[in-house]
Design an enzyme around this catalytic site. Structure first.
Site, short mmCIF file in Angstrom:
data_model
loop_
_atom_site.label_atom_id
_atom_site.label_comp_id
_atom_site.label_asym_id
_atom_site.label_seq_id
_atom_site.Cartn_x
_atom_site.Cartn_y
_atom_site.Cartn_z
N GLY A 43 0.61 -1.13 -0.06
CA GLY A 43 0.11 0.00 0.02
C GLY A 43 0.70 1.40 0.12
O GLY A 43 0.32 1.99 -0.41
N ASP A 102 0.19 3.35 4.03
CA ASP A 102 -0.92 4.09 3.46
C ASP A 102 -2.01 4.55 4.41
O ASP A 102 -2.28 5.70 4.29
CB ASP A 102 -1.45 3.02 2.28
CG ASP A 102 -1.89 1.85 2.75
OD1 ASP A 102 -1.77 1.35 3.82
OD2 ASP A 102 -2.46 1.18 1.95
N ASP A 105 -6.05 1.86 10.45
CA ASP A 105 -7.08 1.87 10.50
C ASP A 105 -7.45 0.98 11.82
O ASP A 105 -7.51 1.96 12.79
CB ASP A 105 -7.57 0.86 9.37
CG ASP A 105 -9.16 0.52 9.44
OD1 ASP A 105 -9.77 1.13 9.87
OD2 ASP A 105 -9.52 -0.70 8.93
N LYS A 133 -8.08 6.33 9.68
CA LYS A 133 -9.55 6.51 10.05
C LYS A 133 -9.75 6.53 11.48
O LYS A 133 -9.36 5.54 12.27
CB LYS A 133 -10.18 4.94 9.63
CG LYS A 133 -10.29 5.11 7.98
CD LYS A 133 -10.99 3.61 7.82
CE LYS A 133 -10.90 3.30 6.28
NZ LYS A 133 -11.27 1.81 6.00
N PHE A 154 -14.44 2.83 2.94
CA PHE A 154 -13.27 2.08 2.29
C PHE A 154 -12.87 2.93 0.99
O PHE A 154 -13.59 3.24 0.22
CB PHE A 154 -13.80 0.62 1.74
CG PHE A 154 -12.72 -0.10 1.62
CD1 PHE A 154 -12.21 -0.73 2.72
CD2 PHE A 154 -12.29 -0.60 0.46
CE1 PHE A 154 -10.91 -1.64 2.60
CE2 PHE A 154 -11.13 -1.17 0.02
CZ PHE A 154 -10.41 -1.95 1.16
N VAL A 155 -11.63 3.07 1.11
CA VAL A 155 -10.89 4.05 0.02
C VAL A 155 -10.03 3.23 -0.80
O VAL A 155 -9.37 2.43 -0.30
CB VAL A 155 -10.54 5.45 0.39
CG1 VAL A 155 -11.74 6.10 1.28
CG2 VAL A 155 -9.45 5.21 1.72
N ASP A 161 -5.79 -0.31 -2.33
CA ASP A 161 -6.60 -1.37 -3.18
C ASP A 161 -7.62 -1.78 -2.72
O ASP A 161 -8.09 -1.87 -1.36
CB ASP A 161 -5.53 -2.37 -3.36
CG ASP A 161 -5.61 -3.35 -2.04
OD1 ASP A 161 -5.22 -3.00 -1.20
OD2 ASP A 161 -6.15 -4.62 -2.10
N ARG A 167 -4.70 0.40 -7.18
CA ARG A 167 -3.47 1.24 -6.79
C ARG A 167 -3.14 2.17 -7.43
O ARG A 167 -2.28 3.05 -6.89
CB ARG A 167 -2.61 0.32 -6.38
CG ARG A 167 -3.03 -1.10 -5.33
CD ARG A 167 -1.77 -1.84 -5.05
NE ARG A 167 -1.97 -2.98 -4.29
CZ ARG A 167 -2.05 -3.13 -3.28
NH1 ARG A 167 -2.01 -2.37 -2.23
NH2 ARG A 167 -2.37 -4.32 -2.62
P1 IMP Z 1 -4.75 -1.79 10.37
O1 IMP Z 1 -3.59 -2.76 10.68
O2 IMP Z 1 -6.00 -2.01 10.64
O3 IMP Z 1 -4.43 -0.44 10.84
O4 IMP Z 1 -4.86 -1.75 8.63
C1 IMP Z 1 -3.86 -0.97 8.12
C2 IMP Z 1 -3.95 -1.68 6.65
O5 IMP Z 1 -5.33 -2.04 6.25
C3 IMP Z 1 -3.56 -0.69 5.40
O6 IMP Z 1 -2.11 -0.69 5.40
C4 IMP Z 1 -4.41 -0.98 4.28
O7 IMP Z 1 -3.88 -1.97 3.58
C5 IMP Z 1 -5.67 -1.70 4.86
N1 IMP Z 1 -6.73 -0.81 4.77
C6 IMP Z 1 -7.27 -0.14 5.75
N2 IMP Z 1 -8.40 0.56 5.59
C7 IMP Z 1 -8.49 0.57 4.24
C8 IMP Z 1 -9.21 1.13 3.06
O8 IMP Z 1 -10.20 2.03 3.21
N3 IMP Z 1 -8.64 0.99 1.76
C9 IMP Z 1 -7.91 -0.19 1.46
N4 IMP Z 1 -7.07 -0.50 2.37
C10 IMP Z 1 -7.30 -0.36 3.81
MG MG Z 2 -4.07 -3.21 1.50
#
Ligand code: IMP
Ligand code: MG
Length: 178
Positions: A43, A102, A105, A133, A154-155, A161, A167
């Site tokens: 990402g 990227d 979340d 987020k 979701f973006v 992606d 991407r």
């Molecule tokens: P976390 O471990 O939940 O903080 O997730 C981070 C990863 O989830 C990012 O590096 C992204 O690859 C993926 N991700 C989270 N939200 C989105 C979204 O809205 N679009 C695409 N990928 C996302």
């Molecule tokens: Mg991803």
């Protein structure tokens, strides 16, 4: 994959470019010492490339590496476990590390990465994300540098992606499910 479109632009190319410049100003102001920049793949590739081009203005010369972590696959909900697919090769003992991703979340990816790099002897580990987020944190983690805060959509685009698609978009778009 569910039926969807990606027509609505949430953050355009110019806004991203402007924010990348100010983010690098913020990073440079911390005067990192022996800097290693680690991009989380896939990402971060586009964001990382733009950030690094701007490092030039501050005469910063980091070592660069990549860490490939597991992704969502065809889902839009995080699986809850983070898996290393391909590890870094750089020695980070005593280094100031900047991890670039990227989007923040649930926080699991960056919390796990930071802990791993500290255990391996990094002097400091900071993180930089293009997007965050706010609503969605599952673990207590805040990014040190964050480009834009977004609502819980979701973006895709600019490296992000949906099932490894979109991407290449030069902007951030919302995925509208039908
Ligand atoms: P976390 O471990 O939940 O903080 O997730 C981070 C990863 O989830 C990012 O590096 C992204 O690859 C993926 N991700 C989270 N939200 C989105 C979204 O809205 N679009 C695409 N990928 C996302
Ligand atoms: Mg991803």
């Amino acid at each position: 994959m569910r039926a969807h479109d990606v027509k609505e632009i949430l953050i355009d190319k110019a806004a991203i470019a402007a924010r990348v410049e100010t983010l690098v100003d913020e990073i440079a102001a911390t005067e990192p010492d022996s800097l290693v920049v680690i991009g989380i793949l896939k990402g971060s590739f586009m964001f990382l490339a733009d950030l690094l081009r701007s490092f030039h203005r501050h005469n910063l010369h980091p070592r660069i590496d990549f860490l490939t972590l597991s992704s969502y696959g065809a889902d839009t909900v995080s699986s809850g476990t983070v898996e290393i697919i391909h590890d870094i090769g750089e020695n980070i003992v005593g280094a100031d590390v900047l991890v670039v991703d990227d989007i923040l979340d649930t926080g699991r990816t960056l919390a796990m990465t930071k802990q791993l790099l500290l255990e391996r002897g990094a002097k400091s580990v900071h993180s930089c994300v293009l997007l965050e987020k706010k609503a969605h944190r599952a673990v207590d983690f805040e990014a040190d540098f964050s480009g834009f805060e977004i609502d819980n959509h979701f973006v895709v685009g600019y490296g992000l992606d949906y099932d490894n698609l979109y991407r290449e978009l030069p902007h951030i778009a919302k995925v509208a499910f039908k």
